[in-house]
Write a protein that holds these residues in place. Sequence first.
Motif, PDB file in Angstrom:
ATOM      1  N   TRP A 330     -54.489   5.700  67.753  1.00  0.00           N
ATOM      2  CA  TRP A 330     -52.829   6.683  67.987  1.00  0.00           C
ATOM      3  C   TRP A 330     -51.891   6.151  66.797  1.00  0.00           C
ATOM      4  O   TRP A 330     -51.515   7.599  65.617  1.00  0.00           O
ATOM      5  CB  TRP A 330     -52.419   7.583  68.779  1.00  0.00           C
ATOM      6  CG  TRP A 330     -51.455   8.230  68.778  1.00  0.00           C
ATOM      7  CD1 TRP A 330     -51.040   8.892  68.790  1.00  0.00           C
ATOM      8  CD2 TRP A 330     -49.826   7.537  69.145  1.00  0.00           C
ATOM      9  NE1 TRP A 330     -50.238   9.546  69.132  1.00  0.00           N
ATOM     10  CE2 TRP A 330     -48.951   8.628  69.444  1.00  0.00           C
ATOM     11  CE3 TRP A 330     -49.400   6.340  69.574  1.00  0.00           C
ATOM     12  CZ2 TRP A 330     -47.426   8.556  69.579  1.00  0.00           C
ATOM     13  CZ3 TRP A 330     -48.281   5.614  69.582  1.00  0.00           C
ATOM     14  CH2 TRP A 330     -47.324   7.149  69.758  1.00  0.00           C
ATOM     15  N   ASN A 344     -57.671  13.256  67.645  1.00  0.00           N
ATOM     16  CA  ASN A 344     -57.862  14.101  69.002  1.00  0.00           C
ATOM     17  C   ASN A 344     -59.542  13.777  69.110  1.00  0.00           C
ATOM     18  O   ASN A 344     -60.230  13.737  70.236  1.00  0.00           O
ATOM     19  CB  ASN A 344     -57.692  15.805  68.218  1.00  0.00           C
ATOM     20  CG  ASN A 344     -56.054  15.755  68.493  1.00  0.00           C
ATOM     21  OD1 ASN A 344     -55.417  15.515  69.419  1.00  0.00           O
ATOM     22  ND2 ASN A 344     -55.835  16.581  67.809  1.00  0.00           N
ATOM     23  N   ASP A 361     -58.153  21.747  75.775  1.00  0.00           N
ATOM     24  CA  ASP A 361     -57.321  21.694  74.496  1.00  0.00           C
ATOM     25  C   ASP A 361     -55.142  21.593  75.546  1.00  0.00           C
ATOM     26  O   ASP A 361     -55.204  21.207  74.267  1.00  0.00           O
ATOM     27  CB  ASP A 361     -56.878  23.241  74.014  1.00  0.00           C
ATOM     28  CG  ASP A 361     -58.724  23.545  72.805  1.00  0.00           C
ATOM     29  OD1 ASP A 361     -59.321  22.304  73.106  1.00  0.00           O
ATOM     30  OD2 ASP A 361     -58.338  24.377  72.640  1.00  0.00           O
ATOM     31  N   GLU A 362     -55.188  21.704  76.280  1.00  0.00           N
ATOM     32  CA  GLU A 362     -54.187  21.313  76.664  1.00  0.00           C
ATOM     33  C   GLU A 362     -53.844  19.978  77.509  1.00  0.00           C
ATOM     34  O   GLU A 362     -52.947  19.457  76.822  1.00  0.00           O
ATOM     35  CB  GLU A 362     -53.778  22.780  77.923  1.00  0.00           C
ATOM     36  CG  GLU A 362     -52.495  22.361  78.903  1.00  0.00           C
ATOM     37  CD  GLU A 362     -52.328  22.787  80.519  1.00  0.00           C
ATOM     38  OE1 GLU A 362     -51.556  23.143  80.942  1.00  0.00           O
ATOM     39  OE2 GLU A 362     -53.656  23.655  80.457  1.00  0.00           O
ATOM     40  N   GLN A 363     -55.327  19.698  77.814  1.00  0.00           N
ATOM     41  CA  GLN A 363     -54.587  17.997  78.071  1.00  0.00           C
ATOM     42  C   GLN A 363     -54.870  17.414  76.595  1.00  0.00           C
ATOM     43  O   GLN A 363     -53.805  16.245  76.802  1.00  0.00           O
ATOM     44  CB  GLN A 363     -55.688  17.662  78.769  1.00  0.00           C
ATOM     45  CG  GLN A 363     -56.055  18.870  80.064  1.00  0.00           C
ATOM     46  CD  GLN A 363     -56.909  18.315  81.494  1.00  0.00           C
ATOM     47  OE1 GLN A 363     -58.159  18.274  80.391  1.00  0.00           O
ATOM     48  NE2 GLN A 363     -57.051  17.608  81.950  1.00  0.00           N
ATOM     49  N   LEU A 364     -55.188  18.022  75.337  1.00  0.00           N
ATOM     50  CA  LEU A 364     -55.641  16.921  74.545  1.00  0.00           C
ATOM     51  C   LEU A 364     -54.338  17.346  74.182  1.00  0.00           C
ATOM     52  O   LEU A 364     -54.036  15.785  73.757  1.00  0.00           O
ATOM     53  CB  LEU A 364     -56.418  17.644  73.941  1.00  0.00           C
ATOM     54  CG  LEU A 364     -56.512  16.903  72.570  1.00  0.00           C
ATOM     55  CD1 LEU A 364     -57.074  15.247  73.103  1.00  0.00           C
ATOM     56  CD2 LEU A 364     -57.836  17.613  71.767  1.00  0.00           C
ATOM     57  N   ALA A 365     -53.485  18.178  74.588  1.00  0.00           N
ATOM     58  CA  ALA A 365     -52.356  18.525  74.019  1.00  0.00           C
ATOM     59  C   ALA A 365     -51.058  16.635  74.846  1.00  0.00           C
ATOM     60  O   ALA A 365     -50.572  16.686  74.297  1.00  0.00           O
ATOM     61  CB  ALA A 365     -51.914  19.307  73.839  1.00  0.00           C
ATOM     62  N   GLU A 366     -51.494  17.290  75.989  1.00  0.00           N
ATOM     63  CA  GLU A 366     -50.817  16.622  76.858  1.00  0.00           C
ATOM     64  C   GLU A 366     -50.310  14.812  76.844  1.00  0.00           C
ATOM     65  O   GLU A 366     -49.585  14.305  76.810  1.00  0.00           O
ATOM     66  CB  GLU A 366     -50.984  17.392  78.101  1.00  0.00           C
ATOM     67  CG  GLU A 366     -50.859  18.567  78.638  1.00  0.00           C
ATOM     68  CD  GLU A 366     -50.382  18.741  79.971  1.00  0.00           C
ATOM     69  OE1 GLU A 366     -51.647  18.059  80.343  1.00  0.00           O
ATOM     70  OE2 GLU A 366     -50.651  20.423  80.578  1.00  0.00           O
ATOM     71  N   THR A 368     -51.070  13.391  73.727  1.00  0.00           N
ATOM     72  CA  THR A 368     -50.429  13.095  72.976  1.00  0.00           C
ATOM     73  C   THR A 368     -48.610  13.373  72.444  1.00  0.00           C
ATOM     74  O   THR A 368     -48.341  12.445  71.942  1.00  0.00           O
ATOM     75  CB  THR A 368     -51.185  12.558  71.835  1.00  0.00           C
ATOM     76  OG1 THR A 368     -51.599  14.003  71.402  1.00  0.00           O
ATOM     77  CG2 THR A 368     -52.423  12.062  71.744  1.00  0.00           C
ATOM     78  N   GLN A 369     -48.479  14.032  73.088  1.00  0.00           N
ATOM     79  CA  GLN A 369     -47.359  14.877  73.186  1.00  0.00           C
ATOM     80  C   GLN A 369     -46.294  13.859  73.652  1.00  0.00           C
ATOM     81  O   GLN A 369     -46.843  12.969  74.039  1.00  0.00           O
ATOM     82  CB  GLN A 369     -46.918  16.190  73.390  1.00  0.00           C
ATOM     83  CG  GLN A 369     -46.798  16.582  74.843  1.00  0.00           C
ATOM     84  CD  GLN A 369     -46.398  17.601  75.498  1.00  0.00           C
ATOM     85  OE1 GLN A 369     -47.034  18.859  74.998  1.00  0.00           O
ATOM     86  NE2 GLN A 369     -46.508  17.902  77.316  1.00  0.00           N
TER      87      GLN A 369
END
Length: 384
Positions: A330, A344, A361-366, A368-369
């Motif tokens: 990352w 990702n 997809d939501e967890q993946l975004a959470e 690293t946001q």
Amino acid sequence: MMKRKGLTVAVLALMLALGMLAGCANSAASDSDQAPSGQQGASTAHATERTITDMAGREVTIPTEVKGVYCAVPTGEATVATLAPDKLIGWVNEPSEEALRYLPENFAKLPVVGGWMGQNVTANIEDIIALDPDVIIYMGSGKSIGSDTSIPDDIQTQTGIPVVVVSSDLADTATVYRQLGDWLDEADRGEQLASYYEKHFADITSKIDAVPASEHPTVYYAENTDGLATDPEGSSHTEVLSYVHVINVADVEMKKGQGRTEVSIEQVIEWNPQIILCHSGFVLADDIVSNPQWADIQAVQNGRVYNTPAQPFNWFDRPPNAMRLLGIEWFAKVCYPDIDVDVNQEISDFFKLFYNVDLTDEQLAELTQQETISFTGAKASASR
């Protein structure tokens, strides 16, 4: 004549006795040969203990079948959670609800019994003994674990439970998985995780090595609640930064144990880093960018202040754990946007293998946001 006859009788008697003894011996040997193979070496076949040499060079006798494990430091928990989650029986610190979203359901019910974190000892010896673990795992820096074993030795003396020591160094991660896999009767799983780690670690580090030195950014690693503590190059707490080949601006003395050398805002301003990385367990990017004291630093002016991802364990440090592989991938993408790594996909593959979690997809975004909550529940939020 009588003497000769008596001697003959004596000789015959002796020969008869010897023959009988030989017959008994042959019979015993025959019986042994015909015994079921499973009974041979019964003490070995049914051994309940074995003696191993841990990574500190200590000889420790452990059960051949390990059903329950307590980890004296959070680093160990993060490792066992991926290797043998069904064998973890207690926490050093209570995990946050956010962290538990990525961990087995039963983890929420495990008791919190404290542990050993540098000079901060919260362990409840009676509660640890009551858990009745087969083995206690202690992890420490591979650079020093062999030179001072007083803490694991003391834990073993106080609890009467075998304590095994393994390295927390990032470079030893694959070895630790294989070693613990053997000791915890999870050899296949240990090899699976170790092989994955070796392959992906070699892949990302080779790509980072190809980045010209002229492109390596200067970075300040912000710790403590005000961001005014850090760790220099060479510290066990900044291993991820070292592998990403950034220039750690912290020209400070290295503190042992928990590290975190305190600095002044004037020092940080003078260093003027291109990137500020905030350990999300201590300080948040929003805390930095909203504080006028930091306003003149180029990282703030250019919007390059970041939080370390932290779920389910921090991806950089505290505790140092296998998530550091994702931390390297990352942060490499943050520092070198053109580097050939699909972050990702790497995150998804890692969580599937290490945590048996199919990320949405939501967890993946959470993950690293730049809005996150640390393992122990400290709130961290930032928009960058």
